[in-house]
Design an enzyme around this catalytic site. Structure first.
Site, mmCIF file in Angstrom:
data_model
loop_
_atom_site.group_PDB
_atom_site.id
_atom_site.type_symbol
_atom_site.label_atom_id
_atom_site.label_comp_id
_atom_site.label_asym_id
_atom_site.label_seq_id
_atom_site.Cartn_x
_atom_site.Cartn_y
_atom_site.Cartn_z
ATOM 1 N N GLU A 72 34.716 23.540 1.457
ATOM 2 C CA GLU A 72 35.344 22.913 2.638
ATOM 3 C C GLU A 72 36.407 21.894 2.244
ATOM 4 O O GLU A 72 37.451 21.782 2.886
ATOM 5 C CB GLU A 72 34.284 22.230 3.513
ATOM 6 C CG GLU A 72 33.444 23.178 4.354
ATOM 7 C CD GLU A 72 32.331 23.852 3.568
ATOM 8 O OE1 GLU A 72 32.135 23.508 2.376
ATOM 9 O OE2 GLU A 72 31.647 24.723 4.143
ATOM 10 N N HIS A 89 22.797 22.498 11.654
ATOM 11 C CA HIS A 89 23.676 23.462 12.332
ATOM 12 C C HIS A 89 23.846 23.093 13.802
ATOM 13 O O HIS A 89 24.159 23.949 14.618
ATOM 14 C CB HIS A 89 23.100 24.878 12.260
ATOM 15 C CG HIS A 89 23.093 25.479 10.891
ATOM 16 N ND1 HIS A 89 22.179 25.121 9.933
ATOM 17 C CD2 HIS A 89 23.879 26.405 10.323
ATOM 18 C CE1 HIS A 89 22.409 25.817 8.827
ATOM 19 N NE2 HIS A 89 23.438 26.607 9.034
#
Ligand SMILES: Cc1ncc(C[n+]2csc(CCOP(=O)(O)OP(=O)(O)O)c2C)c(N)n1
Ligand SMILES: [Mg+2]
Length: 651
Positions: A387, A454
């Site tokens: 990322e 999540h």
């Protein structure tokens, strides 16, 4: 090299005299590496980001010595408008990317800007510097792997001076390790080089730059150099081993090179050159010292690049130009985003979409479905699990004129890229005046039994740092409009996409010429008893609550969907609150430090004396998002719990 050395020494003196603030990290001892590279690079095409030892390179790359001195003095003519100090400047329009302090962060940006040049057909080479200390950061690993994977022509140069501040390399990596050998692990070439002889350095890089230009692949060079003046101006260097300072001085490349110049050109010629350079530096110093102090005027404005017009008008249809004529379509939220991306990729050649599993797989939520087949790998790029480097790479593309849209697989994983998102991209315009148009797509939110990692709502985390815009649409139409509005903004824009909305049902989506209105709140439903402010998936809960209290309590609430969380445009909501005198803020993120705290503060600051009740905040509990549905529902706002809270508040 002499100019750089003398300038660095004078800068140190001026720091000690109190004329330069903060600190200065001189490049004394690094000149025989940095100067040959800067001389060899094609300043009209190549990309570079110098390290905190790179003054010699800056002097060659672009701008006048006065400009560089203005940076150190942080005066009114500083190239960072005095918003940064030391050598933390660059020249983005000439592809010199200003460093941030965070070691390792600039490698991926150089990779991105170099790729941007190559995508335009310009045979550019990138140069990225890091230290022996910086070599230990995670960003270095991500960036080398990414550059190798994408075959990007970047020369990564390790300036190994044996120390990171007070830490010797023996405490940085195990004995026996040679940093250049790490290249093999990335499948790239690794080379080592001693910088004792500038001419040898020049020959080494002349060959390497030519090779890299012709055969675009990354290469890792470990260059041995010395740090002659300690880490920075304040460094006492008392950690050096006995005799070490003397051995550094003995390894200084300048005296032997000077002796050689004297042999070849005569002492008089070199003395005359020295005198000329010193006089030049003193003249420039006088000019720079006479420049006034910086003004705070414009600082707040410059956090964001100003709005600009779209490059060209969009085809007035949700479909891409050249496809079927306009008609409203019944679309879900994920489909609307997909349509917007298709339109962007078709109508904007500078766009590209990247992220994990977004190509053939279409992403876990299928938002990018079909795009890879239509536009191919150069425009729709699967990225490795990195990322941070992928964000830095996108930033590099963006500052060079491309417009990337990045999908973080789940918003949660964007925490891996906080430095790149908030500190690098988010501050870019403020400190350089250059634009960084990036869309950062963040599938966020809970209620789906995905657990703590999540399901998070990260708007408060990111928006506690300046420089990021943020949209958080709640309907398919707003999702379509928000994607377009975010895309054509010249700043990094976080696009929060609640996962619970992706497949929440379909509604008509049509071409909206006023798609930029998504930067302002939407009045969802009028009312007079209280003003309800919410966004994202909670807009739907808010609407149900309004319905309930209208029918069961005969109280009508005025409901606003905020849509844009940064910058906040609260005028319409303030006007509503001035009529209703009661405020309810509803959001999914946690209550403490939640976004509602800011909303309540801003609105009550303005309208405190007109309020008839304390503001009500409905938010999640102060917990990590728990997994089991029973626990998660207990954690987050629900219809039943919100009714209880509001009913108790009404009294
Ligand atoms: C990620 C990060 N951690 C810590 C620091 C603080 N810091 C600034 S310079 C430095 C040492 C850098 O050493 P090296 O990479 O070898 O470069 P050198 O200063 O020796 O040229 C440290 C620890 C930082 N800038 N970035
Ligand atoms: Mg070092």
């Amino acid at each position: 090299m002499q100019l750089a050395r003398t300038a660095d020494n004078r800068i140190l003196e001026l720091f000690r005299q109190g004329l330069i603030k903060g600190t200065v990290t001189g490049g004394q001892g690094h000149e025989s590496l940095v100067v040959p590279i800067a001389l060899l690079a094609d300043k009209g095409a190549d990309v570079i980001s110098f390290s905190h030892r790179g003054l010699g390179g800056h002097l060659i790359w672009s701008d006048h010595l006065c400009t560089h001195l203005n940076q150190y003095f942080a005066n009114a003519d500083s190239p960072t408008r005095a918003r940064e100090g030391n050598v933390h400047h660059g020249d983005p329009k000439n592809r010199s990317l200003p460093m941030i302090s965070h070691l390792g962060a600039m490698l991926s940006c150089v990779a991105g800007a170099t790729d941007s040049q190559r995508r335009r057909g310009i045979p550019a080479v990138g140069f990225a510097f890091l230290g022996d200390g910086g070599s230990s950061t995670g960003d270095i690993h991500e960036s080398l792997n990414l550059a190798s994977l994408l075959s990007l022509p970047v020369i990564f140069v390790i300036e190994n001076n044996g120390y990171a501040y007070s830490t010797p390399v023996s405490e940085q990596y195990p004995a026996g390790v040679e940093l250049w050998r790490r290249a093999a692990g990335y499948g790239i070439r690794g080379l080592q080089l001693d910088c004792a002889d500038p001419e040898q350095v020049l020959r080494f890089f002349a060959k390497l730059v030519d090779e890299t230009r012709a055969d675009p692949r990354p290469v890792l060079v470990e260059a041995r150099t010395v740090r002659l003046r300690g880490h920075a101006a304040y460094d006492t260097c008392d950690y050096l081993r006995p005799g070490e300072a003397e051995s550094f001085a003995a390894a200084d490349q300048l005296p032997p090179f000077r002796a050689r110049m004297v042999r070849e050109h005569g002492a008089d010629a070199i003395a005359a050159l020295d005198a000329e350079l010193s006089a030049y530096i003193e003249a420039c110093l006088r000019i720079s010292l006479a420049v006034g102090r910086p003004s705070p005027e414009g600082m707040e404005r410059d956090v964001f690049a100003p709005d600009s017009k779209p490059a060209s008008p969009w085809a007035p249809s949700i479909a891409p130009r050249g496809s079927a004529p306009e008609k409203p379509e019944l679309l879900g939220f994920a489909q609307a985003l997909n349509r917007a991306l298709r339109k962007i990729l078709t109508e904007r050649p500078e766009s590209l979409v990247l992220g994990q599993d977004i190509a053939t797989y279409g992403g876990p939520f299928k938002v990018t479905e079909g795009l890879f087949a239509e536009f191919g790998r150069s425009r729709v790029l699967n990225t490795p699990l990195a990322e941070s480097a992928c964000t830095g790479y996108s930033l590099g593309l963006a500052v060079n004129g491309h417009r990337p849209v990045i999908e973080y697989q789940f918003a949660d994983f964007s925490t891996e890229a906080v430095t790149q998102i908030a500190l690098n991209a988010g501050t870019f315009h403020f400190r350089s005046g250059a634009r960084a148009p990036l869309v950062l797509r963040l599938p966020c939110g809970g209620g789906l039994t995905f657990g703590s990692f999540h399901s998070q709502e990260l708007e408060s985390l990111f928006l506690s740092m300046p420089g990021l815009k943020a949209l958080y649409p709640g309907t398919p139409q707003d999702a379509f409009d928000a994607m377009l509005a975010a895309y054509e903004d010249d700043n990094p824009v976080l696009l929060f996409e609640h996962k619970g909305l992706y497949r929440r049902g379909k509604s008509p989506v049509s071409w909206n010429p006023n798609y930029r209105d998504v930067w302002t709140p939407r009045l969802v439903r009028p009312g007079d008893f209280a003003t309800v402010v919410t966004y994202g998936e909670m807009v739907h809960l808010g609407a149900e609550l309004c319905e309930y209290f209208a029918s069961e309590y005969e109280r009508s609430f005025e409901l606003f969907d905020l849509r844009a969380l940064s910058p906040l445009r609260l005028e319409a909501i303030e006007a509503s609150l001035a009529r209703t005198h009661r405020l309810i803020v509803l959001h999914e993120g946690r209550r403490t430090h939640g976004f509602g705290a800011e909303l309540v503060a801003r609105l009550t600051e303005k309208l405190f004396f007109s309020l008839e009740a304390p503001p009500l905040r409905i938010a999640s509990l102060d917990l990590p998002v728990p997994f089991a549905p029973e626990l998660e529902q207990a954690h987050r706002p629900t219809f039943d719990k919100a009714i209880e809270q509001i009913a108790a508040w009404i009294g």
